[in-house]
Motif scaffolding. Structure first.
Motif, PDB file in Angstrom:
ATOM      1  N   TYR A 136      -9.579 -33.214  47.575  1.00 36.67           N
ATOM      2  CA  TYR A 136      -7.660 -32.513  47.261  1.00 36.67           C
ATOM      3  C   TYR A 136      -7.941 -32.179  49.038  1.00 36.67           C
ATOM      4  O   TYR A 136      -8.342 -32.072  49.880  1.00 36.67           O
ATOM      5  N   TYR A 185      -4.688 -29.368  50.253  1.00 38.68           N
ATOM      6  CA  TYR A 185      -3.859 -28.519  50.214  1.00 38.68           C
ATOM      7  C   TYR A 185      -3.620 -28.433  51.345  1.00 38.68           C
ATOM      8  O   TYR A 185      -3.573 -28.138  52.713  1.00 38.68           O
ATOM      9  N   LEU A 223      -5.816 -28.056  54.792  1.00 33.15           N
ATOM     10  CA  LEU A 223      -6.779 -28.366  53.846  1.00 33.15           C
ATOM     11  C   LEU A 223      -6.863 -29.373  53.378  1.00 33.15           C
ATOM     12  O   LEU A 223      -6.437 -29.573  52.514  1.00 33.15           O
ATOM     13  N   GLU A 236     -17.002 -26.018  41.638  1.00 33.22           N
ATOM     14  CA  GLU A 236     -16.449 -25.085  42.916  1.00 33.22           C
ATOM     15  C   GLU A 236     -16.009 -26.406  43.338  1.00 33.22           C
ATOM     16  O   GLU A 236     -16.527 -27.860  43.126  1.00 33.22           O
ATOM     17  N   GLN A 237     -14.372 -26.209  44.584  1.00 32.70           N
ATOM     18  CA  GLN A 237     -14.362 -27.380  45.497  1.00 32.70           C
ATOM     19  C   GLN A 237     -14.925 -26.588  46.966  1.00 32.70           C
ATOM     20  O   GLN A 237     -14.420 -24.806  47.651  1.00 32.70           O
ATOM     21  N   PHE A 238     -15.435 -27.373  47.552  1.00 34.71           N
ATOM     22  CA  PHE A 238     -15.978 -26.759  48.979  1.00 34.71           C
ATOM     23  C   PHE A 238     -14.654 -27.669  49.858  1.00 34.71           C
ATOM     24  O   PHE A 238     -14.547 -28.230  49.702  1.00 34.71           O
ATOM     25  N   PHE A 239     -14.226 -26.307  50.531  1.00 29.93           N
ATOM     26  CA  PHE A 239     -13.257 -26.494  51.716  1.00 29.93           C
ATOM     27  C   PHE A 239     -13.936 -26.792  53.165  1.00 29.93           C
ATOM     28  O   PHE A 239     -14.460 -26.270  53.800  1.00 29.93           O
ATOM     29  N   GLY A 240     -12.139 -27.788  54.149  1.00 29.83           N
ATOM     30  CA  GLY A 240     -12.706 -27.855  55.584  1.00 29.83           C
ATOM     31  C   GLY A 240     -12.613 -26.746  56.476  1.00 29.83           C
ATOM     32  O   GLY A 240     -12.047 -25.911  55.285  1.00 29.83           O
ATOM     33  N   PRO A 241     -12.623 -26.950  57.375  1.00 30.43           N
ATOM     34  CA  PRO A 241     -12.359 -26.148  58.317  1.00 30.43           C
ATOM     35  C   PRO A 241     -10.600 -26.223  58.291  1.00 30.43           C
ATOM     36  O   PRO A 241      -9.845 -25.157  59.308  1.00 30.43           O
ATOM     37  N   GLY A 242      -9.804 -27.860  57.999  1.00 35.76           N
ATOM     38  CA  GLY A 242      -8.464 -27.668  58.240  1.00 35.76           C
ATOM     39  C   GLY A 242      -7.928 -28.206  59.414  1.00 35.76           C
ATOM     40  O   GLY A 242      -8.716 -27.826  60.201  1.00 35.76           O
ATOM     41  N   TYR A 294     -11.394 -18.274  39.876  1.00 41.50           N
ATOM     42  CA  TYR A 294     -11.818 -18.256  41.327  1.00 41.50           C
ATOM     43  C   TYR A 294     -11.840 -17.230  42.437  1.00 41.50           C
ATOM     44  O   TYR A 294     -10.302 -17.429  42.538  1.00 41.50           O
ATOM     45  N   TYR A 323     -12.087 -16.642  46.090  1.00 41.17           N
ATOM     46  CA  TYR A 323     -12.584 -17.257  47.832  1.00 41.17           C
ATOM     47  C   TYR A 323     -12.474 -16.253  49.065  1.00 41.17           C
ATOM     48  O   TYR A 323     -11.151 -15.212  48.206  1.00 41.17           O
ATOM     49  N   LYS A 372      -9.503 -19.830  59.627  1.00 36.60           N
ATOM     50  CA  LYS A 372     -11.045 -19.774  59.530  1.00 36.60           C
ATOM     51  C   LYS A 372     -10.482 -21.033  57.719  1.00 36.60           C
ATOM     52  O   LYS A 372      -9.220 -20.587  57.283  1.00 36.60           O
ATOM     53  N   SER A 373     -11.330 -21.348  57.328  1.00 37.99           N
ATOM     54  CA  SER A 373     -10.948 -22.478  56.416  1.00 37.99           C
ATOM     55  C   SER A 373     -11.437 -21.265  55.216  1.00 37.99           C
ATOM     56  O   SER A 373     -11.867 -20.019  55.005  1.00 37.99           O
ATOM     57  N   LEU A 374     -11.957 -21.679  54.239  1.00 39.00           N
ATOM     58  CA  LEU A 374     -11.964 -20.843  52.824  1.00 39.00           C
ATOM     59  C   LEU A 374     -13.481 -20.715  52.311  1.00 39.00           C
ATOM     60  O   LEU A 374     -13.951 -22.373  52.263  1.00 39.00           O
ATOM     61  N   SER A 383     -16.103 -20.082  48.724  1.00 40.60           N
ATOM     62  CA  SER A 383     -15.688 -20.096  47.762  1.00 40.60           C
ATOM     63  C   SER A 383     -17.743 -18.704  47.360  1.00 40.60           C
ATOM     64  O   SER A 383     -18.321 -18.440  48.374  1.00 40.60           O
ATOM     65  N   VAL A 394     -17.158 -18.047  40.989  1.00 37.53           N
ATOM     66  CA  VAL A 394     -16.513 -19.000  39.648  1.00 37.53           C
ATOM     67  C   VAL A 394     -16.590 -18.540  38.269  1.00 37.53           C
ATOM     68  O   VAL A 394     -17.701 -17.661  37.985  1.00 37.53           O
TER      69      VAL A 394
END
Lengths: 113, 111
Positions: free
Chosen positions: A33, A35, A91, A101-107, B33, B35, B41-43, B45, B48
């Motif tokens: 994904y 964003y 992102l 769950e979606q796991f995010f990178g640092p952007g 969800y 977060y 920084k990023s997100l 989790s 859920v």
């Protein structure tokens, strides 16, 4: 580390230039994904891939934006003819199909001057 | 159109106090969800929540979901400085993968 990685972390460009960002998802994740997040706001969905297929694009994604995931692994997001309004954090996230769950990178933080 | 509203948008509190962040959403969604995002920084989790009445706890944070009221809460117990961050809630759209996000609650916990 086997988390989501993004490159570059920061990009400064002049208006009208093209930029390309890369995302490497968690290796076994087949969903990816993109964003966009502006300061003080929540992320906004841009687009989504399952394997190499781009299945959904937000209306936010103008024709200046294009995303690819050629082999179902890493993905690129290209912005052509950048505008100041494109300045944001981009992102990338990944997940397994059927998992929640979606796991995010640092952007990648983009600044368009 | 699915919309998500959080309140408050900003919260400053003292260590040791309890508080609750609220997340309302506009149409039926069965996945919610939470977060956390630290500055620049990023997100990350946190939780859920899948079903009505679901409650999950991790340390000083507890999240709950009431699908009938379309409301989720994130409760902070005996806050500590390390919990200072922006907290986002998000729900899935009909397509079941696109996350629709609230604007975030910026939480500052003072020693």
């Amino acid at each position: 580390d086997t988390g989501v990685s993004q490159d570059p972390r920061h990009k400064i460009t002049k208006r009208g230039q093209n930029v390309t960002f890369r995302c490497d998802p968690i290796s076994e994740h087949n969903r990816l994904y993109w964003y966009r997040q502006t300061l003080g706001q929540g992320p906004e969905f841009l687009t989504y891939f399952q394997n190499e297929a781009q299945l959904e694009k937000s209306r936010l994604l103008s024709d200046r934006f294009s995303a690819e995931r050629p082999k179902g692994s890493f993905s690129t997001l290209e912005i052509q003819r950048t505008e100041q309004g494109d300045s944001a954090m981009y992102l990338c996230a990944s997940s397994l199909a059927g998992y929640l769950e979606q796991f995010f990178g640092p952007g990648t933080r983009l600044t368009v001057l | 159109e699915l919309k998500v509203e959080q309140n408050p948008l900003f919260l400053s509190m003292q260590e040791g106090k309890n508080y609750t962040i609220y997340c309302n959403y506009s149409t039926t969604s069965d996945r919610l969800y939470w977060y956390r995002q630290d500055p620049g920084k990023s997100l990350e989790s946190l939780f859920v929540l899948l079903s009505n009445g679901a409650v999950k706890q991790e340390g000083r944070l507890m999240a709950s979901l009431d699908t009938k009221a379309r409301l989720s809460t994130l409760h902070i117990t005996a806050a500590v400085h390390d919990l200072s961050a922006t907290y986002f809630c998000a729900v899935t759209s009909d397509s079941n993968y696109q996350l629709i996000w609230g604007a975030g609650t910026k939480l500052i916990i003072k020693p």
